[in-house]
Design a protein around this motif. Structure first.
Motif, PDB file in Angstrom:
ATOM      1  N   ALA A 104       0.792  -1.229   0.000  1.00 57.72           N
ATOM      2  CA  ALA A 104       0.000   0.000   0.000  1.00 57.72           C
ATOM      3  C   ALA A 104       0.825   1.280   0.000  1.00 57.72           C
ATOM      4  N   TYR A 105       1.946   1.288   0.694  1.00 59.01           N
ATOM      5  CA  TYR A 105       2.667   2.556   0.800  1.00 59.01           C
ATOM      6  C   TYR A 105       3.620   2.812  -0.358  1.00 59.01           C
ATOM      7  N   THR A 155       3.240   1.193  -4.111  1.00 55.26           N
ATOM      8  CA  THR A 155       2.685   0.093  -4.908  1.00 55.26           C
ATOM      9  C   THR A 155       3.594  -0.368  -6.032  1.00 55.26           C
ATOM     10  N   GLN A 206      10.699   0.305  -7.585  1.00 55.53           N
ATOM     11  CA  GLN A 206       9.802   0.395  -8.737  1.00 55.53           C
ATOM     12  C   GLN A 206      10.102  -0.649  -9.819  1.00 55.53           C
ATOM     13  N   THR A 211      13.433   0.096 -11.670  1.00 56.79           N
ATOM     14  CA  THR A 211      13.580   1.366 -12.374  1.00 56.79           C
ATOM     15  C   THR A 211      14.818   2.112 -11.892  1.00 56.79           C
ATOM     16  N   SER A 212      14.992   2.156 -10.580  1.00 54.54           N
ATOM     17  CA  SER A 212      16.173   2.841 -10.089  1.00 54.54           C
ATOM     18  C   SER A 212      16.846   1.955  -9.057  1.00 54.54           C
ATOM     19  N   THR A 246      14.920   9.865 -12.413  1.00 54.06           N
ATOM     20  CA  THR A 246      15.707   8.640 -12.535  1.00 54.06           C
ATOM     21  C   THR A 246      15.873   7.918 -11.202  1.00 54.06           C
ATOM     22  N   ASP A 258      -0.776   7.812  -5.675  1.00 54.24           N
ATOM     23  CA  ASP A 258      -0.708   6.478  -6.266  1.00 54.24           C
ATOM     24  C   ASP A 258      -1.958   6.264  -7.128  1.00 54.24           C
TER      25      ASP A 258
END
Lengths: 1005, 500
Positions: A482-483, A485, A538, A551-552, B235, B253
């Protein structure tokens, strides 16, 4: 007339008994038997009486009566037979000869009702040893203290030594105020079935030879070998236990979910009050819940039992041993599989242990033990802070909501199913079934020693020991949490390797009535602690958990090598086996200190006197009496590597293309650090009365630690979080009592043995530093409770605020809110209990034996954040007492201007207001008395086994943590601290306490 | 017996010789925030107290004036350990080195920026002894009064600005604000002096006047090219706008919550933009659909569709205000637009040219400045709107002109003019809530209607400062108590010096 008397001394098996002391009674004249047991003593009068004595055998006296040949058979001294203890550097000594307190525990004490962590199993067994488990589930760490806390901020746990070689006991991951989970410590690797004995060296003298890391005492573990084997023997030991949680909560069940006396009327309101029980009176009417479904508004009293599963531990060990006079071996393989009560939490340990000993040549003795472990921790429970912590929901879910309705923890997209409006308070099913963490430890322990006897009184011994740990960690915050996603993950490879090389020269010689045992030697310790981290956030493709899908990402590398070089010497001088004098001295050099301050020398001296052997007319009831005293220093308390200089580090990710550099430490470095000194003075008496029916061992000690290198917490406005300083003086004074006895012993074989131990440790932080009257250790997530040292007070006080009061004692209220004003920060209560005790009883009759252990701790306190939350969320009984939900809480006192003030607030406003500001509302006594362990065993008699190729079989029913006989803190276990660090006395949403039962089967072939 | 120990105890993964450029880049990046204090200090407290944001939850403490120790502690604790620590180090490393004078003076300007934000939020704070844990061994720094701090910061800005020398070496490209351009740094120093000088109007008008005049004389920002801002790239956390990323990941979100986020834009802000037909509205606000899917923006960010959430309610009490409220209502309220002003790649603005013009408008009203207040006001609005180009939005000059035509600067009445200037200032400092909150406390504009949520810490009054962190009450107890004795009770209502 004088003559030469000669003869042979034999043992109970008619074998020659070497080294027996033969003296003429009442004189200093005497000799020793040779290796075959033969002796010859000149100048003996016909009327003389010869005294034959040897460690482990009853002393025997024989009149010469004109004979020239005397053959003697010595009988084992059952009382003293087991009193040969392993002491520093793996040297066995007669317990009698020791000038300090040691306690030995047999391996069998750990193998029946077992704990996965050996440290937890020590609880209540030894006077002066305070073992504390953490509320973690299987494979967690334990905190073991010997004679209290000596260091203000450094490690206070003892050094663990297996077969003479120090092992790593780092707690590689633990929970703090921001949560986290406990990934156990080095002790988890030890299979109880491999333990021959465990010796606890409590005092400084005992530990002086192990050097700086032994300042907190030493626990020596000796593993089983194949010694004494005749042919091949096989042993099997299996235990199956299951484990259930104990729900200690006693919430109010009058008012349900909601706020200000109103039940939710929409899904959003139900979500906002998912963990808030300030609603209307429970009346069974349909009320909407977090998922939009209406259910009866009625009490749900079994949420804890309903959420946790039945855990189990199944452990199996097979050992083969064999050998002859020249060589022996023992190999064991074991598998211990634990499933925790928290769903999906488990710990598995496989260990393989091989011991090989050989007399390579007449004078060359080789000994080795190697062990390989594979340990897997899975989904260890998060503790303390709420993120990913399933226990929060189990405790705090509104009392009108059934926790099972939160299952399966996800919605149709496999995203976390929300049950309350705080995204950081996870759905417990999501936390256990979707959040992942794992740790895989591979560990190699090896100890190799070669001894060459240069002459019969001089030997040289070399020994190498190594402990290689590699631990792979992985943790995943899955897609849909939840915190965040988009999810995240991280991996660590941690390596902790330590190697010790030791060379010593030993000297053993008897000169007349004197005997001297001396060693000189050197040791080099080399330790490397490495950590490599890669992680990020992510996931590009949701639900696919691998590093390349992030992603990072971020990375970090740590490499921390550390060396201690040492030279040491010791001498044990004894006179007629009655008077014993011991000296030790050691000098250590530390690589983590600046050259000007990197060495320390520390000596020790001890004296023991066997009163009972010295008395010429010993009363018949006095079997044994000894007095002892010692004084010892141990230097230690070195910093971690790289603490001397300010360094700068580069961030893994630059800003655009520009590198980012910052000061790489949050601790202020210090060039001038020195090692600390811990000085212990101790006195003790040991007696055995009425043919060993009663035994008493009493010790008084005074341990002072000075010049402690401390990590002191600083104001964040200094730019740093803490600083390393040599500060302080900590004193631990105490007594340890061990009273053992055999109240009943009948010729028919009925035996009742009891043993009671108790220790009181009076601890004072005498001095911290000039201008530094307090020192911060830890903080609760509620951020209104702390563990602090205060000058002149016991170690580790719980601190925080009381209600502010005016000079006349009236509570001061804030006019705007009607809430009591938070008083100044102050100390509240001691976090470490000073009094620990244990009582063991064993009753046996023929093959049946019943044993139980009761243990307790008294005089300490605990800040219970679980109770503080329960008060603010309307679960505590106090929130309904006196009908306050209906009448409100009327406060009377003064306002901040000193005017008299009164106001009536809703119970919710009042209790949720004070729960997070007024610390002492949630501080409780942590006293407890527990029925810790119970075993009921049956050994099948040899007569029944008959001609079967089985030597012995025993079957036991075992149970751990059966009942809490006494406690003061409501709703939680008094032993539920969430980490094993120095800041003890904080509790928050740990795994509930459990009770375990099972069966143990031992078979020897 | 200690051969090789020194080498063994030298960290192979760190250096002992700092590179000033890299330290400075780090310092500016971290002053824009680590995410932690952005969320708690900038958004949850300051952002909601000035009614840029609103929430139905109780963890948005600033929405309801609740006391949350962790949230009010966050900025203080993070600023000292992540901002002050390195800037003090840079100053110590460059001080008294003539060849490094530009680096030294730029660091002094930046240090004043760092400290003024901490002091504005908390009042009296550690200053003269702060950040000296390593340099001077000061573990428990004393608190200085805000008055002393302000006077020293103004002196620092004056000296540092004057000390800049275009002929000497600077941080070059590693300077993320001005790429080593000392002329721009000097403008920033004076613009910051203008901000600080004007902050003192209530308490010490004479000093305010002196410094405002000095700032003007020294040369201020003259266009949006001079804005003090940090560019961001989506990034990683060393590059992202962490105010924006916090809203995106921790609050909205959008794809997941579908509008049922824990925070929304405040009705006060949305109403102001909407009723005035402000061309910035679609780039500031959107419904959740726009945040979930950029393609939905044309409808989701349509000005007429925007709706702000009233401050100070929870899911139960909101029904007393809006009887028709139901579980689907929240999704119809606006969120900050993650595609423009709250994009992860949106620059962090520390001080804008528009703010400078608004302060000059006030200076003109007070007779301290040059030019007409109306001129500065118009330049301010124009600058504020055209600055949206840095968020990837183009507000046509015609729209700005139209806005100014419909909303011309009031021709008379100091009160009305001040209200107009500072309401614009408040709108222009969206997402720089530290500044919006400080300027609101000084001027009282816009006139925000306080809320009175049950259990609030102020009795229904908008807080005037944040409480000191709990860690100071214990770890720096002596100095903390001395500070409280001087400043007044450590609560949300005690006013800081310039707010008296």
């Amino acid at each position: 007339q004088e003559r030469t008397v000669s003869g042979k001394v034999i043992d109970e098996k008619d074998q020659g008994l070497p080294g027996v002391a033969v003296t003429v009674k009442g004189t200093t004249k005497g000799t020793n038997a040779d290796v075959e047991g033969n002796f010859s003593l000149a100048g003996v009068k016909d009327t003389d009486v010869l005294v034959f004595s040897s460690i482990g055998y009853l002393k025997q006296e024989l009149g010469v009566n004109g004979q020239s040949t005397l053959n003697v058979k010595l009988v084992p001294d059952v009382a003293n037979l087991e009193e040969v203890v392993v002491t520093a550097l793996g040297i066995s000594k007669d317990k009698k000869a020791l000038a300090y307190a040691v306690t030995e525990v047999k391996g069998s004490d750990f193998t029946q009702a077992r704990e996965v962590n050996l440290g937890n199993a020590l609880s209540g067994k030894i006077a002066g040893v305070n073992a504390t488990s953490t509320a973690t589930g299987p494979g967690g760490s334990s905190r073991v203290l010997i004679r209290g806390n000596g260091s203000l901020s450094g490690s206070n746990q003892p050094l663990y030594v297996i077969n003479g070689v120090p092992i790593d006991n780092t707690n590689v991951g633990s929970a703090g105020m921001w949560g986290g989970f406990d990934t156990g410590d080095g002790l988890n690797s030890i299979n109880p079935d491999d333990i021959e004995s465990m010796t606890v060296l409590k005092g400084g003298t005992a530990a002086a030879l192990y050097g700086s890391r032994a300042g907190n005492g030493v626990i020596l573990i000796t593993t089983k070998t194949g010694k004494g084997s005749k042919g091949i023997g096989v042993e099997y030991n299996g235990t199956y236990t299951f484990e259930k949680v104990r729900d200690l909560t006693d919430w109010q069940y009058l008012y349900g979910s909601g706020t200000q006396g109103v039940a939710p009327t929409s899904k959003d309101e139900a979500l906002a009050n998912g963990a808030v029980s300030w609603g209307a009176k429970l009346d069974g009417s349909p009320v909407v819940q977090f998922d939009g479904v209406s259910r009866p508004y009625s009490a749900q009293k079994n949420n804890i039992e309903n959420f946790y599963r039945t855990g189990s531990t199944f452990s199996n060990t097979v050992a083969i041993s064999g050998g002859d006079e020249k060589m022996n071996f023992r190999f064991s393989a074991s598998n211990a599989d634990s499933k925790g009560v928290v769903p999906n939490a488990s710990f598995n340990r496989k260990s393989f242990n091989l011991s090989v000993n050989a007399n390579l040549a007449k004078k060359l003795i080789f000994e080795s033990v190697v062990q390989y472990n594979i340990e897997e921790g899975r989904n260890r429970s998060f503790l303390s802070d709420t993120p990913k912590n399933p226990n929060f929901a189990a405790y705090m879910i509104a009392n009108s909501v059934d926790i099972r309705n939160l299952a399966p923890g996800v919605d149709s997209r496999n995203y976390e199913l929300l049950w309350n409006s705080n995204v950081y308070a996870q759905n417990p099913y999501f936390a256990t079934d979707y959040v992942k963490n794992s740790d895989d430890r591979k560990r190699f322990l090896g100890s190799f020693s070669l001894r060459y006897n240069l002459t019969d009184w001089l030997y040289v011994r070399g020994r190498v020991g190594t402990d290689l740990n590699t631990i792979d960690f992985e943790s995943i915050e899955p897609t849909g949490i939840a915190y965040a996603t988009a999810g995240s993950m991280g991996t660590n490879v941690r390596k902790i390797n330590e190697t010790n090389g030791e060379l010593l020269l030993g000297f053993t010689k008897d000169i007349g009535d004197f005997s001297l045992n001396a060693i000189v030697g050197g040791n080099q310790m080399y330790r490397v602690n490495q950590n490599m981290y890669i992680g990020g956030s992510q996931f590009v493709i949701p639900f696919n958990y691998f590093l390349g899908n992030l992603t990072s990402s971020d990375r970090n590398i740590e490499y921390k090598p550390f060396k201690i070089n040492s030279l040491f010497a010791s001498a044990d001088l004894s006179w007629r086996n009655i008077l014993f004098l011991t000296f030790t001295g050691r000098e250590d050099w530390f690589s983590t200190l600046a050259p000007a301050n990197n060495r320390i020398f520390y000596p020790s001296v001890g004296l023991g006197y066997i009163l009972s052997d010295a008395l010429s007319d010993k009363p018949s009831w006095l079997t044994y009496a000894k007095v002892r005293g010692s004084w010892a220093q141990v230097g230690g308390g070195y910093p971690d590597p790289y603490a001397l200089n300010l360094t700068y580090t580069l961030q893994g990710n630059p800003y655009s293309s520009y590198p980012l550099m910052n000061i790489g430490t949050s601790t202020i470095p210090n060039q001038n650090l020195k090692p600390n000194t811990s000085t212990t003075t101790e006195f003790g008496i040991e007696t055995k009365l009425f043919q060993n029916r009663i035994g008493l061992d009493l010790t008084y000690y005074d341990r002072v630690t000075t010049n402690d290198p401390v990590k002191a917490s600083t104001s964040s406005a200094s730019g740093y979080n803490d600083v390393l300083l040599n500060v302080g003086k900590v004193q631990n004074k105490g007594i340890e009592i061990l009273l053992s006895g055999t109240p009943v012993k009948t010729p028919g074989g009925f035996n009742w043995n009891a043993s009671f131990n108790m220790a009181y440790n009076a601890n004072t932080v005498v001095k911290i530093a000039d201008g530094l009257p307090t020192l911060s250790l830890d903080e609760s997530r509620t951020r209104n409770a702390y563990i602090y040292h205060f000058e002149g007070q016991p170690y580790g006080m719980i601190a925080g605020s009381r209600m502010k009061r005016d000079a006349s004692g009236n509570v001061v209220y804030n006019k705007a809110t009607g809430l009591p004003v938070q008083g100044d920060f102050e100390m509240l209560a001691r976090g470490v209990p000073p009094l620990t005790m244990g009582l063991t009883n064993t009753v046996s009759y023929k093959g049946v034996s019943l044993g139980f252990l009761i243990d307790g701790k008294f005089g300490g306190y605990i800040y219970s954040a679980t109770n503080a939350f329960a008060m603010s969320r309307g679960l505590s009984q106090v929130t309904t007492d006196n009908n306050v939900r209906e009448t409100g809480v009327t406060v009377t006192g003064v306002d901040e201007q000193g005017e008299s003030f009164t106001k009536t607030l809703s119970a919710q406003d009042y209790y949720s207001g004070i729960a997070t500001t007024i610390t002492d509302q949630s501080v409780y006594k942590s006293d407890f008395l527990k029925l810790r362990q119970m075993t009921l065993g049956y050994s099948i008699p040899k007569s029944v086994l008959g001609k079967m190729p089985i030597q012995s079989v025993s079957l036991s029913f075992v149970a751990r943590n059966l009942f809490i006989l006494y406690k003061k803190v409501p709703n939680v276990d008094p032993e539920s601290t969430y980490n094993s660090g120095n800041g003890q006395g904080l509790e928050m949403f740990g795994v509930p306490p459990t009770r375990s039962y099972g069966l143990n089967l031992m078979v020897k072939f | 017996c200690d051969k090789g120990f020194v080498e063994l105890n030298t960290n192979p993964n760190a250096v002992t010789d700092p590179i000033l450029e890299n330290l400075f880049t780090y310092n500016v990046v971290k002053t824009a925030g680590t995410g932690y204090e952005n969320h708690r200090g900038n958004l949850i407290y300051a952002g909601a107290m000035v009614q840029h944001f609103a929430s139905l939850t109780t963890y948005w403490s600033g929405d309801k004036y609740l006391s949350n120790v962790e949230y009010y502690s966050a900025f203080f604790e993070t600023a000292y350990t992540n901002q002050v620590k390195e800037i003090e180090q840079i100053i110590a490393l460059t001080k008294d080195k003539p060849e490094l004078s530009n680096k030294y003076n730029i660091a002094r300007i930046w240090r004043a920026f760092i400290y003024h934000r901490i002091s504005d939020l908390y009042g009296d704070i550690p200053y003269s002894e702060a950040g000296q844990g390593y340099l001077d061994g000061i573990l428990s720094p004393k608190y200085d009064t805000q008055e002393t701090i302000y006077k020293d910061m103004l002196k620092e800005l004056e000296e540092a600005g004057a000390g800049l020398d275009a002929a000497k070496v600077s941080y070059g490209a590693a300077d993320p604000l001005y790429a080593g351009d000392v002329v721009k740094w000097k403008k920033f120093a004076n613009s910051l002096m203008l901000r600080l000088g004007m902050r003192m109007t209530k308490v010490d008008a004479a000093s305010a006047e002196t410094y405002v005049k000095k700032a003007i004389a020294g040369g201020l920002m003259t266009s949006n090219d001079d804005v003090a801002r940090l560019l961001h790239y989506d990034t990683n956390d060393n590059n992202r706008n962490l105010d924006a990323n916090t809203l995106k990941t921790q609050e909205y979100d959008a794809a997941n919550l579908k509008g049922k986020a824990n925070s929304k834009l405040s009705k006060t802000l949305v109403d102001f933009l909407q009723t005035n037909d402000d061309p910035r509205l679609p780039y500031i606000a959107t419904l959740w659909q726009g945040n979930a899917d950029r393609n939905q923006l044309p409808t989701a960010s349509a000005p007429a569709a925007q709706k702000g959430l009233p401050n100070g309610y929870d899911p139960t009490t909101i029904k007393t205000l809006i009887p028709s409220w139901n579980d689907n209502s929240l999704a119809t309220y606006s969120e900050a637009n993650l595609n423009y002003i709250a994009s992860n790649a949106a620059p962090t603005v520390f001080q804008s040219y528009a703010e400078v013009e608004y302060l000059l408008a006030e200076a003109a009203l007070r007779g301290w400045g040059d030019g007409a207040a109306a001129t500065h006001y118009n330049k301010g609005v124009t600058a504020a709107m055209s600055l949206f180009s840095i968020y990837g939005a183009t507000i046509p000059a015609a729209s700005i002109t139209a806005y100014l035509t419909v909303h011309p600067f009031a021709t008379s009445g100091m009160t009305a003019q001040m209200e107009q200037i500072h309401t614009q200032y408040w709108a222009a400092t969206f997402l720089n809530s530290y500044e919006a909150y400080a300027n609101w406390r000084r001027t009282g504009y816009p006139a925000l209607k306080p809320t009175n949520y049950t259990g609030n810490a102020t009795g229904g009054v908008i807080p005037r400062r944040l409480r000191y962190p709990a860690s100071e009450t214990s770890k720096n107890a002596v100095n903390y108590r001395a500070a409280v004795a001087i400043q007044g009770p450590d609560d949300f209502l005690t006013r800081v010096w310039w707010d008296k």
